[in-house]
Design a protein around this motif. Structure first.
Motif, mmCIF file in Angstrom:
data_model
loop_
_atom_site.group_PDB
_atom_site.id
_atom_site.type_symbol
_atom_site.label_atom_id
_atom_site.label_comp_id
_atom_site.label_asym_id
_atom_site.label_seq_id
_atom_site.Cartn_x
_atom_site.Cartn_y
_atom_site.Cartn_z
ATOM 1 N N ASP A 21 1.057 -0.912 -0.138
ATOM 2 C CA ASP A 21 -0.041 0.128 0.162
ATOM 3 C C ASP A 21 0.689 2.024 0.220
ATOM 4 O O ASP A 21 0.450 2.210 -0.747
ATOM 5 C CB ASP A 21 -0.677 0.309 1.400
ATOM 6 N N LEU A 23 3.631 1.965 -1.295
ATOM 7 C CA LEU A 23 4.177 1.801 -2.508
ATOM 8 C C LEU A 23 3.845 1.759 -3.935
ATOM 9 O O LEU A 23 3.732 3.208 -3.849
ATOM 10 C CB LEU A 23 5.502 -0.222 -3.133
ATOM 11 N N GLU A 24 2.613 2.573 -3.306
ATOM 12 C CA GLU A 24 1.530 2.547 -4.092
ATOM 13 C C GLU A 24 0.824 3.426 -4.030
ATOM 14 O O GLU A 24 1.528 4.489 -4.857
ATOM 15 C CB GLU A 24 -0.285 1.480 -4.112
ATOM 16 N N GLU A 26 3.056 5.955 -2.299
ATOM 17 C CA GLU A 26 4.504 6.350 -2.987
ATOM 18 C C GLU A 26 4.887 7.042 -4.572
ATOM 19 O O GLU A 26 5.012 8.242 -5.433
ATOM 20 C CB GLU A 26 5.728 6.268 -2.588
ATOM 21 N N VAL A 27 4.372 5.980 -5.645
ATOM 22 C CA VAL A 27 4.688 6.048 -6.515
ATOM 23 C C VAL A 27 3.147 6.927 -7.221
ATOM 24 O O VAL A 27 3.650 7.844 -8.443
ATOM 25 C CB VAL A 27 4.413 4.620 -7.548
ATOM 26 N N LEU A 28 1.721 7.268 -7.169
ATOM 27 C CA LEU A 28 0.988 7.636 -7.162
ATOM 28 C C LEU A 28 1.264 8.661 -6.656
ATOM 29 O O LEU A 28 0.581 10.004 -7.759
ATOM 30 C CB LEU A 28 -0.032 6.904 -6.617
ATOM 31 N N HIS A 30 3.658 10.854 -6.154
ATOM 32 C CA HIS A 30 5.211 11.170 -7.614
ATOM 33 C C HIS A 30 4.477 11.267 -9.345
ATOM 34 O O HIS A 30 4.971 12.539 -9.790
ATOM 35 C CB HIS A 30 6.356 9.595 -7.591
#
Lengths: 142, 187
Positions: A21, A23-24, A26-28, A30
């Motif tokens: 969760d 990881l998701e 942070e990427v979104l 970014h």
């Protein structure tokens, strides 16, 4: 020691709780930030292009207007001599005509006033030729 | 359990500006675990796998618009995972000044100082030994072994991912499996 086939069944890569969760998220975040930066860059590019286009248009218009003014016959580019309201009469003699007769050739002039020496006018044929840039606009002999 | 949205739906949504972000969100939900584990098998450490996984997902965001659909979306993503992992490992080796084959030093250089310092690196003995075994493999061979052993990827699909012939991949996996088994026999 366990065989290769058995090892496959064991979960060999434990992962911290809640990691996926995180990881998701942070990427979104970014990606969102990157989109905002991209939009800003696009806006700057449009603004710059608009200004450049406007300047180009202004330059082109000015150049065209200048060119049109230069070519127009209504706009006479006169020399200081031509602007002089007093006609400059140039006396010329034609070798094959009566030497007593003198042909007065009037060079182009915007004005109508003619200053002349009356003693020079006897036995003179008048020929008024009005020139503009070597083009004859008016021709009268009397 | 990741959502079971179809890849074609994701691609369709991604092609429209208004639904692009939503499409990417769905893709991340669907593939984040696969991506992480693909990468983790290559780079082994969780922190490194986290960094590389993020790089993979950002690369997907930037290039998905150019995806031509010649292979499946899963294959395309696997290829990115593989490339990013190998790039990461090359950089790490260069920064540690480790040369091809010197895997014992690599492991010692990247291992936690004491047992249990990083629980996610050596959670089980078997995991630790398997990691050691995989570290003895050259990078590409390790990739082949990971994709075949853990993902059970067909050789034909792997051939598209790694741009290598099926025959070469079969041979590579055969030798990799033999090396790992020999290593495990010693424990």
């Amino acid at each position: 020691m366990a065989r290769l086939e058995d090892i496959k069944k064991i979960e060999t890569f434990p992962v911290p709780d809640g990691y996926f969760d995180q990881l998701e998220k942070e990427v979104l975040q970014h990606v969102k930030a990157e989109r905002v930066r991209q939009k800003r860059r696009s806006l700057l590019l449009y603004a710059f292009s608009g200004v450049a286009a406007a300047l180009l248009l202004l330059f082109a218009t000015t150049t065209v207007v200048k060119l049109l003014r230069h070519d127009s016959p209504a706009v006479v580019q006169t020399t200081p001599e031509q602007e002089n309201p007093v006609l400059t009469a140039q006396l010329t003699t034609q070798p094959d005509t009566d030497p007593a007769k003198t042909l007065l050739t009037y060079h182009p002039s915007p004005a109508n006033e003619i200053e002349h020496d009356p003693t020079q006018l006897d036995n003179v044929d008048y020929q008024i030729i009005e020139y503009y840039n070597d083009e004859i606009l008016y021709d009268e002999t009397f | 359990m990741p959502p079971t949205i179809d890849d074609s739906q994701i691609l369709e949504m991604f092609s429209h500006e208004t639904t692009k972000e939503k499409a990417f969100e769905l893709l991340v939900k669907k593939y984040k675990q696969d991506i992480y584990y693909n990468v983790r098998k290559m780079v082994l450490q969780h922190e490194d796998a986290n960094d590389v996984s993020q790089n993979v997902l950002i690369k997907i965001w930037r290039h998905l618009g150019k995806f031509r659909g010649e292979a499946s979306l899963r294959t395309w993503i696997s290829r990115i995972c593989s490339n990013e992992s190998l790039t990461f490992l090359d950089k790490k080796k260069r920064s540690l000044q480790i040369y091809e084959g010197d895997y014992t030093d690599y492991r010692e250089a990247t291992q936690p100082q004491s047992a249990g310092e990083n629980d996610f690196y050596s959670a089980t003995k078997i995991y630790d030994i398997l990691q050691q075994a995989m570290l003895t493999l050259p990078d590409k061979q390790r990739t082949v072994f990971s994709l075949r052993y853990y993902d059970e990827m067909p050789y034909e699909e792997m051939s598209k991912v790694l741009n290598t012939s099926v025959g070469a991949l079969k041979a590579s996996y055969h030798f990799a499996a033999k090396k790992v088994e020999t290593f495990l026999k010693d424990y």
